[in-house]
Scaffold this motif. Structure first.
Motif, PDB file in Angstrom:
ATOM      1  N   ASP A  32       0.826  -1.208   0.000  1.00 24.63           N
ATOM      2  CA  ASP A  32       0.000   0.000   0.000  1.00 24.63           C
ATOM      3  C   ASP A  32       0.860   1.258   0.000  1.00 24.63           C
ATOM      4  OD1 ASP A  32      -2.323  -1.499  -0.010  1.00 24.63           O
ATOM      5  OD2 ASP A  32      -2.597  -1.382   2.172  1.00 24.63           O
ATOM      6  N   ILE A  33       1.903   1.270   0.811  1.00 18.88           N
ATOM      7  CA  ILE A  33       2.797   2.431   0.880  1.00 18.88           C
ATOM      8  C   ILE A  33       3.502   2.635  -0.456  1.00 18.88           C
ATOM      9  CG2 ILE A  33       4.909   3.310   1.950  1.00 18.88           C
ATOM     10  CD1 ILE A  33       4.002   1.948   4.534  1.00 18.88           C
ATOM     11  N   ILE A  34       3.984   1.562  -1.057  1.00 18.74           N
ATOM     12  CA  ILE A  34       4.703   1.661  -2.329  1.00 18.74           C
ATOM     13  C   ILE A  34       3.771   2.111  -3.450  1.00 18.74           C
ATOM     14  CG2 ILE A  34       5.881   0.281  -4.091  1.00 18.74           C
ATOM     15  CD1 ILE A  34       7.103  -1.304  -1.731  1.00 18.74           C
ATOM     16  N   LYS A  35       2.553   1.603  -3.472  1.00 15.69           N
ATOM     17  CA  LYS A  35       1.585   2.043  -4.487  1.00 15.69           C
ATOM     18  C   LYS A  35       1.307   3.536  -4.371  1.00 15.69           C
ATOM     19  CE  LYS A  35      -1.058  -2.168  -5.340  1.00 15.69           C
ATOM     20  NZ  LYS A  35      -2.359  -2.826  -5.173  1.00 15.69           N
ATOM     21  N   GLU A  36       1.122   4.014  -3.146  1.00 17.79           N
ATOM     22  CA  GLU A  36       0.847   5.440  -2.943  1.00 17.79           C
ATOM     23  C   GLU A  36       2.033   6.292  -3.377  1.00 17.79           C
ATOM     24  OE1 GLU A  36       0.098   8.398   0.809  1.00 17.79           O
ATOM     25  OE2 GLU A  36      -0.756   6.389   0.914  1.00 17.79           O
ATOM     26  N   ALA A  37       3.257   5.877  -3.007  1.00 16.43           N
ATOM     27  CA  ALA A  37       4.451   6.633  -3.394  1.00 16.43           C
ATOM     28  C   ALA A  37       4.641   6.626  -4.907  1.00 16.43           C
ATOM     29  CB  ALA A  37       5.683   6.060  -2.698  1.00 16.43           C
ATOM     30  N   PHE A  41       4.674   9.856  -7.370  1.00 15.43           N
ATOM     31  CA  PHE A  41       5.803  10.092  -8.261  1.00 15.43           C
ATOM     32  C   PHE A  41       5.343  10.233  -9.704  1.00 15.43           C
ATOM     33  CE2 PHE A  41       9.485   8.243 -10.690  1.00 15.43           C
ATOM     34  CZ  PHE A  41      10.308   9.346 -10.560  1.00 15.43           C
ATOM     35  N   TYR A  42       4.414   9.387 -10.136  1.00 15.69           N
ATOM     36  CA  TYR A  42       3.897   9.467 -11.499  1.00 15.69           C
ATOM     37  C   TYR A  42       3.184  10.798 -11.734  1.00 15.69           C
ATOM     38  CZ  TYR A  42       1.120   8.541 -15.643  1.00 15.69           C
ATOM     39  OH  TYR A  42       0.542   8.640 -16.883  1.00 15.69           O
ATOM     40  N   HIS A  43       2.378  11.222 -10.770  1.00 15.71           N
ATOM     41  CA  HIS A  43       1.668  12.491 -10.940  1.00 15.71           C
ATOM     42  C   HIS A  43       2.630  13.678 -10.943  1.00 15.71           C
ATOM     43  CE1 HIS A  43      -2.319  10.876 -11.114  1.00 15.71           C
ATOM     44  NE2 HIS A  43      -2.159  10.224  -9.979  1.00 15.71           N
ATOM     45  N   SER A  44       3.701  13.599 -10.172  1.00 15.00           N
ATOM     46  CA  SER A  44       4.685  14.686 -10.213  1.00 15.00           C
ATOM     47  C   SER A  44       5.411  14.708 -11.557  1.00 15.00           C
ATOM     48  CB  SER A  44       5.681  14.567  -9.058  1.00 15.00           C
ATOM     49  OG  SER A  44       6.530  13.463  -9.237  1.00 15.00           O
ATOM     50  N   ILE A  45       5.684  13.537 -12.111  1.00  9.69           N
ATOM     51  CA  ILE A  45       6.312  13.470 -13.438  1.00  9.69           C
ATOM     52  C   ILE A  45       5.371  14.028 -14.493  1.00  9.69           C
ATOM     53  CG2 ILE A  45       6.976  11.847 -15.263  1.00  9.69           C
ATOM     54  CD1 ILE A  45       8.349  10.184 -13.179  1.00  9.69           C
ATOM     55  N   ARG A  46       4.104  13.637 -14.444  1.00 11.13           N
ATOM     56  CA  ARG A  46       3.141  14.153 -15.434  1.00 11.13           C
ATOM     57  C   ARG A  46       2.986  15.666 -15.315  1.00 11.13           C
ATOM     58  NH1 ARG A  46      -0.002  10.888 -18.856  1.00 11.13           N
ATOM     59  NH2 ARG A  46      -0.448  12.942 -19.676  1.00 11.13           N
ATOM     60  N   GLU A  57      -3.168  16.473 -19.324  1.00  5.27           N
ATOM     61  CA  GLU A  57      -3.146  15.359 -18.373  1.00  5.27           C
ATOM     62  C   GLU A  57      -3.871  14.120 -18.895  1.00  5.27           C
ATOM     63  OE1 GLU A  57      -1.824  14.887 -15.263  1.00  5.27           O
ATOM     64  OE2 GLU A  57      -0.697  16.747 -15.515  1.00  5.27           O
ATOM     65  N   ASN A  58      -4.821  14.304 -19.798  1.00  3.28           N
ATOM     66  CA  ASN A  58      -5.610  13.160 -20.257  1.00  3.28           C
ATOM     67  C   ASN A  58      -4.957  12.403 -21.414  1.00  3.28           C
ATOM     68  OD1 ASN A  58      -5.972  15.113 -22.163  1.00  3.28           O
ATOM     69  ND2 ASN A  58      -8.188  14.962 -22.238  1.00  3.28           N
ATOM     70  N   VAL A  59      -3.818  12.863 -21.924  1.00  8.25           N
ATOM     71  CA  VAL A  59      -3.124  12.162 -23.000  1.00  8.25           C
ATOM     72  C   VAL A  59      -2.399  10.958 -22.408  1.00  8.25           C
ATOM     73  CG1 VAL A  59      -1.268  12.320 -24.702  1.00  8.25           C
ATOM     74  CG2 VAL A  59      -2.835  14.215 -24.398  1.00  8.25           C
ATOM     75  N   VAL A  60      -2.675   9.777 -22.940  1.00  9.52           N
ATOM     76  CA  VAL A  60      -2.021   8.544 -22.496  1.00  9.52           C
ATOM     77  C   VAL A  60      -1.574   7.755 -23.717  1.00  9.52           C
ATOM     78  CG1 VAL A  60      -3.279   8.357 -20.316  1.00  9.52           C
ATOM     79  CG2 VAL A  60      -4.211   7.305 -22.357  1.00  9.52           C
ATOM     80  N   CYS A  61      -0.707   6.781 -23.498  1.00  7.07           N
ATOM     81  CA  CYS A  61      -0.228   5.912 -24.571  1.00  7.07           C
ATOM     82  C   CYS A  61      -0.333   4.477 -24.092  1.00  7.07           C
ATOM     83  CB  CYS A  61       1.213   6.235 -24.931  1.00  7.07           C
ATOM     84  SG  CYS A  61       1.893   5.129 -26.177  1.00  7.07           S
TER      85      CYS A  61
END
Length: 114
Positions: A32-37, A41-46, A57-61
């Motif tokens: 749970d902790i790793i999923k949240e982190a 991290f992904y949202h900060s990268i995006r 933000e809605n563009v995905v591949c």
């Protein structure tokens, strides 16, 4: 069959079962902790890519795989031998979604410790 029943009745075996049960709880808690982190991290990268490149933000591949965007060089652990089995199936190329996956890969490499 009675041999197994005797093994299960021993106190040492009971302790091993309890330890295994404890490890399962610890695994779930850490997961749970790793999923949240990872999501943070992904949202900060995006957010950083959106700021730099202007990607919405809605563009995905869904067409790229890790070997497609990770360059084949001597610094990669998978590519240090003569034949790179990591890139045999998925050849490196630019992401068809305006290089979104390549930009995400660059940000992860920039934040990676080693």
């Amino acid at each position: 069959m009675s041999d197994y029943r005797d093994i299960f009745r021993k106190p040492e075996t009971h302790n091993w079962f309890m330890a295994g049960h404890g490890f399962e709880h610890i695994r779930n808690f850490l997961l749970d902790i790793i999923k949240e982190a990872t999501h943070e991290f992904y949202h900060s990268i995006r957010t950083e890519i959106n700021r730099k490149q202007g990607f919405p933000e809605n563009v995905v591949c869904s067409q790229c795989h890790t070997p497609n965007v990770l360059p084949c060089d001597a610094d990669n652990k998978c590519c240090k031998y003569t034949k790179c089995s990591f890139h045999d199936i998925h050849k490196p190329h630019n992401c068809p979604s305006n290089n979104l996956c390549n930009e995400i890969c660059k940000e992860i490499v920039d934040h990676h410790r080693f």
